[in-house]
Each structure stands twice: as structure tokens, then as C-alpha cells.
Design a protein around this motif. Sequence first.
Motif, short mmCIF file in Angstrom:
data_model
loop_
_atom_site.label_atom_id
_atom_site.label_comp_id
_atom_site.label_asym_id
_atom_site.label_seq_id
_atom_site.Cartn_x
_atom_site.Cartn_y
_atom_site.Cartn_z
N ASP A 202 39.93 94.15 -5.35
CA ASP A 202 40.61 93.20 -4.47
C ASP A 202 40.30 93.58 -3.02
O ASP A 202 40.75 94.63 -2.55
CB ASP A 202 42.11 93.22 -4.72
N SER A 204 41.43 92.36 -0.28
CA SER A 204 42.60 92.35 0.59
C SER A 204 43.38 93.65 0.48
O SER A 204 44.01 94.10 1.46
CB SER A 204 43.51 91.16 0.24
N LYS A 239 46.64 81.18 -5.93
CA LYS A 239 46.65 81.79 -4.61
C LYS A 239 47.46 80.91 -3.65
O LYS A 239 47.43 79.69 -3.74
CB LYS A 239 45.22 81.96 -4.08
N THR A 240 48.17 81.57 -2.75
CA THR A 240 48.93 80.84 -1.74
C THR A 240 48.02 80.46 -0.58
O THR A 240 46.87 80.93 -0.48
CB THR A 240 50.09 81.70 -1.22
N ASN A 242 48.28 81.41 2.31
CA ASN A 242 48.08 82.59 3.16
C ASN A 242 47.06 83.54 2.55
O ASN A 242 46.27 84.17 3.27
CB ASN A 242 49.41 83.32 3.38
N GLU A 243 47.06 83.66 1.22
CA GLU A 243 46.13 84.59 0.57
C GLU A 243 44.70 84.09 0.61
O GLU A 243 43.76 84.90 0.74
CB GLU A 243 46.56 84.81 -0.88
N LEU A 247 41.14 86.16 1.78
CA LEU A 247 40.01 86.42 0.89
C LEU A 247 38.73 85.76 1.38
O LEU A 247 37.64 86.27 1.14
CB LEU A 247 40.35 85.92 -0.52
#
Length: 268
Positions: A202, A204, A239-240, A242-243, A247
Motif C-alpha cells: 500500500d 499510502s 475507496k473514498t 479522499n483515498e 493513491l
Amino acid sequence: MAIEKALYELPQGLEAASAAMEPIEIEIEDPESIKIGIDGLEIEIKPEEESADDFDANLAEYIDKGYLSQMCNELLGDVEGDVSSRKEWMQTYTDGIELLGMKIELRSEPWEGACGVYHPLLSEALVKFQAETVMETLPPAGPVKTVVVGKETPEIMACADRVQKDMNYQITEKMPEYRPEHERMCWGLGLSGNAFKKVYFDPSLNRQVALFVPAEDLIVPYGASDLQTAERVTHVMRKTENELPILQVAGFYLYIDFSIAISFLSNN
């Protein structure tokens, strides 16, 4: 008594020819570069220069946008077909969740306020299966146990022990989500008969993660016998807003307009 010659006999005159040959000069100035001299001919072997293009680069950045759009439309059509092919399984799965009795239901049939209690037998079986499976697969020392294939030597055994300790350290200390996600996976396995775990890097979090993938979020053609031979394996990653930009900045996803994705999700 006759003496048979060897099957692979050394050719005659080879020793004399090798003695007459000039020696080969090998010069190593840099461990990465080697020069070889043969009869006045000099051969230099250099390491391959690293390409600017990363081997793991996102291919979508190099494909023509028109062809990429065509591929996207074809893929979305195939995925929608896969979703339609498993509607009966999804209905059975939904009915099974209702039988757990986890949801309070106010009934008006056969009369107003009728009892809507389900027997907790299925829930009790799931809890017992989950508890026993977690105890077996997540011992206190860690879930990883190395096995040496082949000859066992002190060096190989020491190496296997280091790998085992390092992997258990990564799972138990560096990946805090591993145990709760594993417990969720055991619950999903007992409920639907299928459970999946996805381990990936990941960007992030800048580390490996191990996430449970519910059976309803893994879409495959209904006639597929296993994932390795399936024509498609689609993972629905939720995924939101914001996410997704995070990414995209990290290079995990290609930049696209949010309105396109939101429109697709709203229609399905």
C-alpha cells in the motif's frame, strides 16, 4: 585381451594445439566491467544500463487513450455479465445472512408485531468455527513456519529460522490489521464457504497490508473452477473520495475524472 577405448576419448593433438595457443588475458578494473583480450582482440563486457522505464510501470500510461477507452468499455461489459451470472448465488448468500438473526425486523405479517426471531444455531456454529480456526492459524509464536526442502545443513537451517522470525515480526508487529482481517476472513469462510485474502504493498501506508476480501467483492465468471484458470478476476475495492487522490498521487492509480467513476457506481 582387447582393451576397449573410452566412449568419450580426448581428441588427438588437442594438448599440442592448446599449448600453441596464446593465453587469454582477463582484466577486471571494476567489478561491474570486464575486459577480455584474445589474439589482439579486446572484448569489454559492461553491465546493462538501467532503463528509464520501470518494469512495474503502469501500462495504462503508455496505451493510446482511444484504445484504452475501448478496453475499459469491453471490460465493464464483461464484469457486468459476470455479476449477472451469479445472481442466484448472491440471493442465496443474502438469505443466509438473514438467517443469522443479526438484524431486528419489525413484521406486519401474519399480524402486526409478529415475532421475527431466528434460531441462533447458525450463528453459534459460525462463532465456534471462527474461534477454533483463529487459534489454529494464529498461534502466539506467529503463523509462519518455515520448512527446508532438500538437504538440511546448519547454514540453511539458520537461514530458515531468520526468515521465520522476520516474517512473524512483520505480521505481528508491522501489520496491525493482519489479525482482525484474518478473523473476518474466518467468519466469511464459515458463512459463504469462500474467503480470500489480498496481500499487497500500500503506497499510502508505505508497507505491506493483508486485507480480507469478502466473497461478494470478488467477481469471477460463474463457471470458473478456480481463480488460476478463470478468464477474469475482478476485485471490487471500495475507496473514498479522499483515498483515491492519495493513491493517484502515489502512482498506484491512473488519474481520471471523478465524475466518471461516480456516475458508473451510481448506475450500478
